[in-house]
Design an enzyme around this catalytic site. Structure first.
Site, PDB file in Angstrom:
ATOM      1  N   ASP A  75       0.881  -1.092  -0.024  1.00 34.12           N
ATOM      2  CA  ASP A  75      -0.046  -0.114   0.012  1.00 34.12           C
ATOM      3  C   ASP A  75       0.847   1.221   0.075  1.00 34.12           C
ATOM      4  OD1 ASP A  75      -2.650   1.171   0.510  1.00 34.12           O
ATOM      5  OD2 ASP A  75      -1.272   2.214   1.827  1.00 34.12           O
TER       6      ASP A  75
ATOM      7  N   TYR B  54       3.881   9.314   0.206  1.00 30.61           N
ATOM      8  CA  TYR B  54       4.829   8.379   1.048  1.00 30.61           C
ATOM      9  C   TYR B  54       6.253   8.984   0.492  1.00 30.61           C
ATOM     10  CZ  TYR B  54       0.270   6.351   2.702  1.00 30.61           C
ATOM     11  OH  TYR B  54      -0.818   6.102   3.034  1.00 30.61           O
TER      12      TYR B  54
ATOM     13  N   LYS C 112      -1.862   6.177  -4.393  1.00 30.79           N
ATOM     14  CA  LYS C 112      -2.731   7.085  -4.186  1.00 30.79           C
ATOM     15  C   LYS C 112      -2.205   8.333  -4.877  1.00 30.79           C
ATOM     16  CE  LYS C 112      -3.209   4.960   0.333  1.00 30.79           C
ATOM     17  NZ  LYS C 112      -2.216   4.680   0.647  1.00 30.79           N
TER      18      LYS C 112
ATOM     19  N   HIS D 287      -6.528  10.080  -2.442  1.00 29.95           N
ATOM     20  CA  HIS D 287      -6.103   9.975  -1.144  1.00 29.95           C
ATOM     21  C   HIS D 287      -6.980  10.481  -0.238  1.00 29.95           C
ATOM     22  CE1 HIS D 287      -2.150   9.421   1.073  1.00 29.95           C
ATOM     23  NE2 HIS D 287      -2.899   9.222   1.912  1.00 29.95           N
TER      24      HIS D 287
ATOM     25  N   ASN E  33     -10.804   7.863   2.751  1.00 25.69           N
ATOM     26  CA  ASN E  33     -10.962   9.045   3.610  1.00 25.69           C
ATOM     27  C   ASN E  33     -12.362   9.551   3.150  1.00 25.69           C
ATOM     28  OD1 ASN E  33      -8.805   8.929   5.514  1.00 25.69           O
ATOM     29  ND2 ASN E  33      -7.629   9.676   3.525  1.00 25.69           N
TER      30      ASN E  33
ATOM     31  N   SER F  99      -4.662   0.385  11.678  1.00 24.80           N
ATOM     32  CA  SER F  99      -5.502  -0.789  12.578  1.00 24.80           C
ATOM     33  C   SER F  99      -5.037  -0.770  14.174  1.00 24.80           C
ATOM     34  CB  SER F  99      -5.074  -2.247  11.932  1.00 24.80           C
ATOM     35  OG  SER F  99      -5.565  -2.246  10.632  1.00 24.80           O
ATOM     36  N   PHE F 100      -3.986  -0.365  14.345  1.00 29.30           N
ATOM     37  CA  PHE F 100      -3.501  -0.376  15.684  1.00 29.30           C
ATOM     38  C   PHE F 100      -3.812   1.169  16.401  1.00 29.30           C
ATOM     39  CE2 PHE F 100      -0.049  -3.146  13.935  1.00 29.30           C
ATOM     40  CZ  PHE F 100      -0.800  -4.401  13.894  1.00 29.30           C
ATOM     41  N   GLY F 101      -4.584   1.785  15.758  1.00 30.95           N
ATOM     42  CA  GLY F 101      -5.038   2.961  16.497  1.00 30.95           C
ATOM     43  C   GLY F 101      -3.973   4.065  16.708  1.00 30.95           C
TER      44      GLY F 101
ATOM     45  N   PHE G 118       0.789   6.803  15.456  1.00 35.54           N
ATOM     46  CA  PHE G 118       0.671   8.645  15.506  1.00 35.54           C
ATOM     47  C   PHE G 118       1.480   9.180  16.437  1.00 35.54           C
ATOM     48  CE2 PHE G 118      -2.808   7.093  13.313  1.00 35.54           C
ATOM     49  CZ  PHE G 118      -3.060   8.065  12.069  1.00 35.54           C
TER      50      PHE G 118
ATOM     51  N   GLU H 289       4.797   8.673  17.234  1.00 31.74           N
ATOM     52  CA  GLU H 289       5.923   9.474  16.594  1.00 31.74           C
ATOM     53  C   GLU H 289       5.926  10.652  15.780  1.00 31.74           C
ATOM     54  OE1 GLU H 289       6.772   5.453  14.508  1.00 31.74           O
ATOM     55  OE2 GLU H 289       6.189   6.405  12.716  1.00 31.74           O
TER      56      GLU H 289
ATOM     57  N   GLN I  24       3.925 -11.997  12.161  1.00 36.40           N
ATOM     58  CA  GLN I  24       2.731 -11.893  13.097  1.00 36.40           C
ATOM     59  C   GLN I  24       1.627 -11.238  12.261  1.00 36.40           C
ATOM     60  OE1 GLN I  24       2.984  -9.412  16.557  1.00 36.40           O
ATOM     61  NE2 GLN I  24       5.001 -10.296  17.406  1.00 36.40           N
TER      62      GLN I  24
HETATM   63  P1  NAD Z   1      -0.328   0.585  11.826  1.00 34.05           P
HETATM   64  O1  NAD Z   1      -1.612   0.867  12.450  1.00 34.05           O
HETATM   65  O2  NAD Z   1      -0.202  -0.242  10.890  1.00 34.05           O
HETATM   66  O3  NAD Z   1       0.652   0.936  13.161  1.00 34.05           O
HETATM   67  C1  NAD Z   1       1.988   1.052  12.606  1.00 34.05           C
HETATM   68  C2  NAD Z   1       2.888   0.944  14.137  1.00 34.05           C
HETATM   69  O4  NAD Z   1       2.639  -0.128  14.789  1.00 34.05           O
HETATM   70  C3  NAD Z   1       4.016   1.361  14.220  1.00 34.05           C
HETATM   71  O5  NAD Z   1       4.851   1.801  15.068  1.00 34.05           O
HETATM   72  C4  NAD Z   1       4.797  -0.336  14.172  1.00 34.05           C
HETATM   73  O6  NAD Z   1       6.174  -0.350  14.645  1.00 34.05           O
HETATM   74  C5  NAD Z   1       3.772  -0.776  15.007  1.00 34.05           C
HETATM   75  N1  NAD Z   1       3.543  -2.372  14.892  1.00 34.05           N
HETATM   76  C6  NAD Z   1       3.432  -2.705  13.668  1.00 34.05           C
HETATM   77  N2  NAD Z   1       3.291  -4.146  13.820  1.00 34.05           N
HETATM   78  C7  NAD Z   1       3.319  -4.514  15.267  1.00 34.05           C
HETATM   79  C8  NAD Z   1       2.988  -5.549  15.868  1.00 34.05           C
HETATM   80  N3  NAD Z   1       2.891  -6.812  15.409  1.00 34.05           N
HETATM   81  N4  NAD Z   1       3.351  -5.393  17.300  1.00 34.05           N
HETATM   82  C9  NAD Z   1       3.440  -4.194  18.024  1.00 34.05           C
HETATM   83  N5  NAD Z   1       3.734  -3.205  17.191  1.00 34.05           N
HETATM   84  C10 NAD Z   1       3.390  -3.071  15.979  1.00 34.05           C
HETATM   85  O7  NAD Z   1      -0.200   2.268  10.902  1.00 34.05           O
HETATM   86  P2  NAD Z   1      -0.101   3.066   9.847  1.00 34.05           P
HETATM   87  O8  NAD Z   1       1.125   2.979   9.420  1.00 34.05           O
HETATM   88  O9  NAD Z   1      -0.525   4.452  10.123  1.00 34.05           O
HETATM   89  O10 NAD Z   1      -1.180   2.421   9.092  1.00 34.05           O
HETATM   90  C11 NAD Z   1      -0.929   1.303   8.094  1.00 34.05           C
HETATM   91  C12 NAD Z   1      -0.815   1.537   6.537  1.00 34.05           C
HETATM   92  O11 NAD Z   1      -1.887   2.279   6.324  1.00 34.05           O
HETATM   93  C13 NAD Z   1       0.198   2.850   6.180  1.00 34.05           C
HETATM   94  O12 NAD Z   1       1.629   2.472   6.570  1.00 34.05           O
HETATM   95  C14 NAD Z   1      -0.288   3.291   5.057  1.00 34.05           C
HETATM   96  O13 NAD Z   1       0.139   2.435   4.099  1.00 34.05           O
HETATM   97  C15 NAD Z   1      -1.970   3.311   5.184  1.00 34.05           C
HETATM   98  N6  NAD Z   1      -2.234   4.568   5.665  1.00 34.05           N
HETATM   99  C16 NAD Z   1      -3.361   5.272   4.861  1.00 34.05           C
HETATM  100  C17 NAD Z   1      -3.636   6.449   5.099  1.00 34.05           C
HETATM  101  C18 NAD Z   1      -4.814   7.047   4.217  1.00 34.05           C
HETATM  102  O14 NAD Z   1      -4.753   8.419   4.301  1.00 34.05           O
HETATM  103  N7  NAD Z   1      -5.326   6.358   3.383  1.00 34.05           N
HETATM  104  C19 NAD Z   1      -3.257   7.080   6.283  1.00 34.05           C
HETATM  105  C20 NAD Z   1      -2.620   6.241   7.378  1.00 34.05           C
HETATM  106  C21 NAD Z   1      -2.003   5.266   6.905  1.00 34.05           C
END
Ligand code: NAD
Length: 330
Positions: free
Chosen positions: A48, A53, A82, A115, A172, A221-223, A227, A229, A288
């Site tokens: 993705d 990016y 995007k 996007h 979005n 997905s991890f909320g 964000f 960092e 994982q």
């Molecule tokens: P994410 O929810 O995937 O979280 C990433 C964070 O979680 C990082 O800090 C990583 O180190 C940690 N992490 C990952 N796997 C883990 C695990 N198994 N255990 C513990 N910690 C873990 O966040 P994201 O990057 O915001 O979202 C994923 C993807 O979604 C982005 O890379 C991007 O491709 C997409 N995205 C799209 C938009 C949009 O506007 N369309 C916005 C944000 C993100």
């Protein structure tokens, strides 16, 4: 090669999209090619990306190397990317789709998404290659352009006609605009990519997409995790709430199923037919995060996780564009 098998989702365009992929936001440009190559080795097939990016060329290099080394074929790979907000006018959509496709260097883009549902003033990429939200160095002013979504969507359909993208979709967007796009679309909205985690469930939007054959991809997905960092305006909401990984319900289900909290959060989405694109740089976490379709939660457990919903959105330009908020989710 990975033994983990990832289900596919049939898009309205007729093409199949893997349900689990790798998100490229914040993957540094200098390591992106190796990161992507190694992710393919581990079994990832969906990547993705986005113009925003700033690592499409390098991600494409990693994929091309994996193809050249015989790890995968082009057909097994699925590229989502995007269109950024500054290029919503018809001629700029066509220009950017061609440019982005050349950056990836894989012949075509599998899924091209708008996007954000907001048009910003055009900036010639030869003057500034990667414009951010702001037009000034102080990060205070945002310049909108008067481009209707219909112009951008119809230009994206031309991108399909030209063979540059196979499927198109949006990110979005809320339900009102999805209904609107459907009223003139020649090609279906194949996918909707949205922020989706237990703090922001949006059940009505998900229902609407399902009713209309629009596949959903969850991002962040991890909320709050992704964000934390970022600079203060982006991270303040994330810092003010507990990590989802630490929530009692997620932790206890992880224990029950001998999975990690991350896997429980991803399964909460995939079990409801939603695609996920988590991002990680660690091999162990990458493995994982890919293994999130092989166990099942009970319906009541899914409901317990959904009950964490507090309508908390982290990726909100109505919040982080402090001096010129764009309240697109209002
Ligand atoms: P994410 O929810 O995937 O979280 C990433 C964070 O979680 C990082 O800090 C990583 O180190 C940690 N992490 C990952 N796997 C883990 C695990 N198994 N255990 C513990 N910690 C873990 O966040 P994201 O990057 O915001 O979202 C994923 C993807 O979604 C982005 O890379 C991007 O491709 C997409 N995205 C799209 C938009 C949009 O506007 N369309 C916005 C944000 C993100």
């Amino acid at each position: 090669m990975s033994a983990i098998s990832v289900p596919k989702i049939r898009l309205a365009s007729g093409f199949d999209m893997p349900q689990v992929g790798f998100g490229l936001w914040k993957v540094p440009r200098d390591t992106a090619a190796d990161t992507v190559y190694n992710a393919i080795k581990l079994g990832y097939r969906l990547f993705d990306g986005a113009y925003d990016y700033q690592n499409e060329k390098e991600a494409g290099e990693g994929i091309r190397r994996a193809i050249a080394d015989g790890l995968v074929t082009r057909e097994e790979i699925f590229i989502t990317t995007k269109l950024w907000n500054n290029y919503h006018r018809r001629e700029h959509v066509l220009e950017m789709a061609k440019k982005q496709n050349e950056s990836w260097g894989l012949g075509y883009i599998d899924l091209y998404l708008m996007h954000f549902p907001v048009a910003q003033k055009y900036i010639d990429p030869s003057v500034l290659e990667f414009p951010a939200w702001w037009v000034d160095a102080e990060r205070s002013a945002v310049a909108l352009d008067k481009v209707p979504i219909s112009e951008t969507w119809k230009a994206m359909e031309e991108v399909v006609d030209l063979g540059i993208a196979r499927s198109i979709g949006v990110s979005n967007f809320q339900a009102q605009l999805l209904y609107d796009v459907q009223s003139y679309a020649r090609y279906p909205i194949s996918a909707l990519q949205i922020e989706h985690h237990p703090y922001l469930v949006q059940p009505q939007l998900i229902l609407m997409a399902k009713e209309n054959g629009i596949a959903i991809t969850a991002y962040s997905s991890f909320g709050p995790q992704s964000f934390l960092e970022l600079p203060e305006d982006f991270s303040s909401k994330a810092k003010a709430i507990g990590p989802l990984f630490e929530s009692d319900v997620v932790k206890s289900l992880a224990e029950k199923y001998s999975k990690t909290p991350a896997q429980v959060l991803l399964r909460w989405a995939t079990q409801r037919g939603i695609a996920v694109i988590p991002k990680s740089n660690s091999k162990e976490r990458l493995l994982q995060n890919l293994d999130v379709t092989s166990f099942d939660l009970e319906d009541a457990e899914i409901a317990c996780i959904s009950a964490l919903d507090c309508d908390l959105r982290f990726n909100d330009p109505g919040h982080y564009l402090v001096t010129s908020p764009l309240r697109i989710f209002a």
